[in-house]
Design an enzyme around this catalytic site. Structure first.
Site, PDB file in Angstrom:
ATOM      1  N   TYR A 183       4.806  -0.368   4.783  1.00  0.00           N
ATOM      2  CA  TYR A 183       6.075   0.358   4.836  1.00  0.00           C
ATOM      3  C   TYR A 183       6.428   0.847   3.418  1.00  0.00           C
ATOM      4  O   TYR A 183       5.964   0.255   2.433  1.00  0.00           O
ATOM      5  CB  TYR A 183       7.122  -0.636   5.376  1.00  0.00           C
ATOM      6  CG  TYR A 183       8.492  -0.066   5.578  1.00  0.00           C
ATOM      7  CD1 TYR A 183       8.751   0.786   6.656  1.00  0.00           C
ATOM      8  CD2 TYR A 183       9.535  -0.356   4.693  1.00  0.00           C
ATOM      9  CE1 TYR A 183      10.006   1.320   6.833  1.00  0.00           C
ATOM     10  CE2 TYR A 183      10.795   0.174   4.875  1.00  0.00           C
ATOM     11  CZ  TYR A 183      11.021   1.021   5.947  1.00  0.00           C
ATOM     12  OH  TYR A 183      12.261   1.557   6.113  1.00  0.00           O
ATOM     13  N   THR A 185       8.696   0.468   1.223  1.00  0.00           N
ATOM     14  CA  THR A 185       9.179  -0.448   0.185  1.00  0.00           C
ATOM     15  C   THR A 185       8.167  -1.532  -0.180  1.00  0.00           C
ATOM     16  O   THR A 185       8.406  -2.324  -1.093  1.00  0.00           O
ATOM     17  CB  THR A 185      10.471  -1.157   0.641  1.00  0.00           C
ATOM     18  OG1 THR A 185      10.194  -1.827   1.877  1.00  0.00           O
ATOM     19  CG2 THR A 185      11.611  -0.176   0.831  1.00  0.00           C
ATOM     20  N   LYS A 186       7.050  -1.589   0.518  1.00  0.00           N
ATOM     21  CA  LYS A 186       6.064  -2.643   0.254  1.00  0.00           C
ATOM     22  C   LYS A 186       5.153  -2.227  -0.909  1.00  0.00           C
ATOM     23  O   LYS A 186       5.094  -1.058  -1.266  1.00  0.00           O
ATOM     24  CB  LYS A 186       5.261  -2.937   1.525  1.00  0.00           C
ATOM     25  CG  LYS A 186       6.143  -3.276   2.733  1.00  0.00           C
ATOM     26  CD  LYS A 186       6.864  -4.614   2.609  1.00  0.00           C
ATOM     27  CE  LYS A 186       8.107  -4.749   3.460  1.00  0.00           C
ATOM     28  NZ  LYS A 186       7.951  -4.869   4.872  1.00  0.00           N
ATOM     29  N   SER A 187       4.429  -3.185  -1.487  1.00  0.00           N
ATOM     30  CA  SER A 187       3.739  -2.907  -2.747  1.00  0.00           C
ATOM     31  C   SER A 187       2.564  -1.940  -2.590  1.00  0.00           C
ATOM     32  O   SER A 187       2.156  -1.302  -3.547  1.00  0.00           O
ATOM     33  CB  SER A 187       3.285  -4.204  -3.412  1.00  0.00           C
ATOM     34  OG  SER A 187       2.350  -4.849  -2.602  1.00  0.00           O
TER      35      SER A 187
END
Ligand SMILES: *Cc1c(COP(=O)(O)O)cnc(C)c1O
Length: 389
Positions: A183, A185-187
């Site tokens: 997603y 916002t994930k790294s």
């Protein structure tokens, strides 16, 4: 204090020119569906995690859902999970017709409590889904060994934990299944995307079928071949496949993981230094030993309103007026409208989760947050605490 001009977005991803070029290459390739780039993405993922098998899907939610379906968890079954998580961790249990059983977490880390897990095990318990909150490995060895003894399946929600390891072993590889998220916002992000891993080839084969309608061969291998091939429907499957367009965005990000983690680590230390000794502000515990690596996915502080003189929500609002975006990870799920009403939870049922729920605040921490940004956030927190209205 002087307010910054532009809004500091929480969870803004870092997209490189190389990532953009790969997406454009895919657009021009004549094939943007599930194909060679998804295969390449899966290969890179396996290398990173040290897993023999990886099945790319279009979200972590889809991955968790497939795991439960493959384990044939359904009506009459119970699945233990944490209330300090994103709703999808529990929603997928409800989709299967099973009952989510929320158990309390450790106050310090927000990770599921092993003691509470043991207490909640009953004759209907089929699985547990722990979350490695913020990138901190939960007590996975204890959970895995209890799950094994009690014949409970273990599905790890590793959405925050791409980089998390214990003795070199990655989060997501301890259980029957591991689920990851890409997603925004994930790294590592593919816009939307997810990965399911397992050590069981038969389960993986079923996951590959179920992710694309339950049909015998994926669209790419049908188009690729000269001869037309009929396909067979083996199961009523889903539309959970990742596309080459999405995989293209993620392919080159594997090379950046270590560098980005080091950048977040530096910002983490910067926050720790700048925010220490502020009354009513509790910093994330530094339980880091030599054995484990924390993914530094979220920098979440706790605000104790009685001491700080301000509530978490008030601080969040004040930071917003100072052009800083923050996040809440998470408000306790057992008290969200649906779960509270459907499964009859009451305030006070899970005290640690509720304590965290009203106090936790995540500050901006991604690789494109600068040390000046962090300096500004620290200044803004201090300014707010010193100028209470
Ligand atoms: C982001 C997240 C998910 C969901 O991931 P998607 O890829 O958006 O489905 C699940 N669990 C946790 C803990 C998350 O943070």
């Amino acid at each position: 204090m002087e307010i910054r001009k532009n809004f500091l977005v929480f969870g803004k991803p870092t997209i490189s020119e190389e990532d953009i070029a790969e997406v454009i290459d895919t657009l021009r390739s004549g094939w943007i569906g599930t194909g060679p780039k998804v295969l390449q993405f899966e290969e890179s993922f396996k290398n990173l995690i040290g897993s023999e098998i990886a099945v790319a899907v279009n979200s972590c939610t889809a991955a968790l859902s497939l795991a439960l379906e493959i384990l044939e968890i359904g009506p009459g079954d119970e699945v233990i999970t944490t209330p300090i998580t994103f709703p999808s961790t529990a929603n997928v249990i409800v989709h299967r017709g099973a009952k989510p059983v929320f158990v309390d977490v450790e106050k310090e880390t927000g990770n599921i409590s092993v003691e509470e897990f043991i207490k909640a095990i009953g004759s209907k318990t089929r699985a547990i889904i722990p979350v490695h909150l913020a990138g901190r490995m939960c007590n996975i060895e204890d959970i895995a060994s209890i799950a094994r003894q009690r014949k409970i399946f273990l599905i790890e929600d590793a959405a925050h934990a791409l980089e998390t390891t214990l003795n070199g072993r990655h989060a997501g590889t301890f259980g029957d299944f591991g689920a990851y998220s890409f997603y925004p916002t994930k790294s590592l992000t593919t816009g939307e995307g997810g990965m399911l891993i397992t050590g069981n080839e038969a389960w993986a084969e079923k996951a590959r079928l179920l992710r694309l309608h339950g049909i015998s061969s994926d669209a790419w291998s049908r188009f690729e071949k000269q001869d037309f091939q009929h396909y067979e429907t083996y199961y009523p499957g889903h539309k959970y496949n990742l596309s080459d367009l999405q995989a293209a965005l993620g392919i080159h990000q594997f090379d950046q993981i270590e560098k980005k983690l080091a950048q977040r680590q530096a910002l983490w230390d910067f926050y720790n230094n700048g925010l220490k000794d502020l009354p009513g502000i509790l910093l994330p515990p530094d339980s880091d030993d030599d054995q484990s690596v924390h993914a530094r996915h979220l920098y979440s502080i706790y605000i104790e309103p009685e001491i700080a003189g301000i509530t978490r929500d008030q601080l969040m609002k004040r930071l917003r007026t100072l052009n800083i975006g923050t996040g809440i990870h998470f408000t306790a799920l057992h008290l969200h409208k649906y779960y509270k009403e459907q499964f009859d939870y009451q305030p006070g049922d899970l005290p640690n989760a509720e304590w965290i729920s009203s106090r936790t605040l995540s500050l901006p921490l991604t690789s494109n947050v600068s040390s000046d940004d962090v300096k500004y956030v620290i200044e803004a927190v201090k300014y707010t605490l010193q100028n209470l209205i």
